[in-house]
Design a protein around this motif. Structure first.
Motif, PDB file in Angstrom:
ATOM      1  N   ASN A  90       0.839  -1.201   0.000  1.00 13.66           N
ATOM      2  CA  ASN A  90       0.000   0.000   0.000  1.00 13.66           C
ATOM      3  C   ASN A  90       0.872   1.248   0.000  1.00 13.66           C
ATOM      4  N   GLY A  91       0.833   1.987  -1.082  1.00 20.74           N
ATOM      5  CA  GLY A  91       1.557   3.248  -1.162  1.00 20.74           C
ATOM      6  C   GLY A  91       2.976   3.142  -1.696  1.00 20.74           C
ATOM      7  N   TYR A  92       3.380   2.000  -2.175  1.00 20.47           N
ATOM      8  CA  TYR A  92       4.734   1.902  -2.743  1.00 20.47           C
ATOM      9  C   TYR A  92       4.841   0.716  -3.696  1.00 20.47           C
ATOM     10  N   ASP A  93       5.712   0.875  -4.643  1.00 16.25           N
ATOM     11  CA  ASP A  93       6.035  -0.174  -5.611  1.00 16.25           C
ATOM     12  C   ASP A  93       7.381   0.208  -6.221  1.00 16.25           C
ATOM     13  N   PHE A  94       8.445  -0.425  -5.758  1.00 16.42           N
ATOM     14  CA  PHE A  94       9.780  -0.012  -6.213  1.00 16.42           C
ATOM     15  C   PHE A  94      10.732  -1.199  -6.216  1.00 16.42           C
ATOM     16  N   GLN A  95      11.891  -0.981  -6.823  1.00 21.77           N
ATOM     17  CA  GLN A  95      12.922  -2.017  -6.906  1.00 21.77           C
ATOM     18  C   GLN A  95      14.279  -1.447  -6.553  1.00 21.77           C
ATOM     19  N   LEU A  96      15.014  -2.179  -5.716  1.00 18.41           N
ATOM     20  CA  LEU A  96      16.404  -1.868  -5.416  1.00 18.41           C
ATOM     21  C   LEU A  96      17.268  -2.797  -6.260  1.00 18.41           C
ATOM     22  N   GLN A  97      18.267  -2.218  -6.951  1.00 10.13           N
ATOM     23  CA  GLN A  97      19.024  -2.984  -7.925  1.00 10.13           C
ATOM     24  C   GLN A  97      20.406  -3.374  -7.410  1.00 10.13           C
ATOM     25  N   SER A  98      20.806  -4.584  -7.761  1.00 11.27           N
ATOM     26  CA  SER A  98      22.152  -5.112  -7.456  1.00 11.27           C
ATOM     27  C   SER A  98      22.498  -4.977  -5.979  1.00 11.27           C
TER      28      SER A  98
END
Length: 282
Positions: free
Chosen positions: A64-72
């Motif tokens: 709820n309230g976020y959708d993101f990706q941290l890479q490597s």
């Protein structure tokens, strides 16, 4: 002269009879004695400890309230300092441990059930690339120039430390390398499949820490080992394993909201320990 001829005929008959008897012996009576860990119907149990390594991975968070990706994202294992904890029955599961139960379905071929209790800890002192969106302005403000610094632990802490549990079934082929009266050396190789059942320790955006067991995905591996069997029963084993882990459903909060994370990565593991082997058939 007749006596000499008769004696000669007698010995000739005895030799011929003995030779025929020898030739009539069935080949099964000359079967090679199998080494331990190579016989149908045999079982073994094993307990040991491991060190693990992991490739960098992209971790995707949604809720709820976020959708993101941290890479490597970089992570390492976390071995427990050596001490009595490795042998105390009340505490030995705190360590990075391995368990095996094997049964030989054929000579040299075994089905092996295993638990690989690894530990996966995201390095806190790192800055990673960020893509996606966060509605909360406080945490959105921590993203600078498409990157987020994780060092202060306010944005995220992320571990599978109780642990990165790979519960698997494998098939292994065994080959005797050498054997003598007191020690047999046996080499094995094979592969396995299983489920990932981690207890993930996650704290995201200052939420209460999530720390619970959950079936998060699956794993697969290739493995090889060298086994030394002493006095036909006592086992010492060193195993090397490489594999792939995919976890699309990692719990990140304690509530029943759809908050979750997903990641996949390659892993390597080396482990050693002790065990016991025994026959289930006479």
């Amino acid at each position: 002269m007749k006596k000499i001829f008769a004696v000669s005929m007698l010995f000739g008959g005895l030799y011929s009879s003995f030779a025929q008897k020898e030739n009539s012996v069935k080949p099964e009576q000359y079967k090679e004695v199998k080494s331990p860990l190579t016989k149908k119907g045999q079982m073994f149990v094993f307990y040991g400890w491991n060190r693990g390594a992991f490739t960098n991975s992209d971790i995707h968070f949604s809720g709820n309230g976020y959708d993101f990706q941290l890479q490597s994202v970089v992570a390492h294992d976390r071995p427990t300092k050596f001490g009595l904890v490795y042998f105390d029955p009340a505490w030995f599961t705190v360590t990075q441990y391995n368990f095996r139960l094997g049964y030989f379905i054929k000579d040299n071929l075994a089905i092996v059930l295993g638990i690989d209790h690894m530990k996966y800890v995201m390095d806190q002192n790192q800055t990673v690339k960020f893509s996606g969106n966060i509605s909360d302005p406080v945490y959105a403000g921590m993203v600078q120039n498409g990157q987020v610094n994780l060092a202060d632990e306010k944005f995220l802490t992320f571990e599978h430390t109780d642990g990165l549990n790979y519960e698997n079934i494998g098939i292994e082929k065994y080959r005797s390398i050498s054997k003598n009266k007191n020690i047999d050396i046996v080499w094995s190789y094979g592969g396995g499949l299983g489920i990932m059942f981690p207890k993930s320790n996650v704290k995201l955006f200052g939420n209460e820490r999530s720390d619970r067991f959950h079936v998060a995905g699956f794993g697969a591996d290739l493995r090889t080992s060298i086994n030394a069997v002493f006095w036909k029963h006592f086992l010492a084993r060193v195993e090397i394993k490489a594999g792939y882990i995919n976890m699309p459903d990692i719990k990140t909060t304690l509530n029943n909201k759809p908050d979750k994370a997903s990641q996949d990565f390659m892993f390597g593991q080396i482990m050693g320990g002790i065990g016991y082997t025994f026959n289930t058939k006479k």
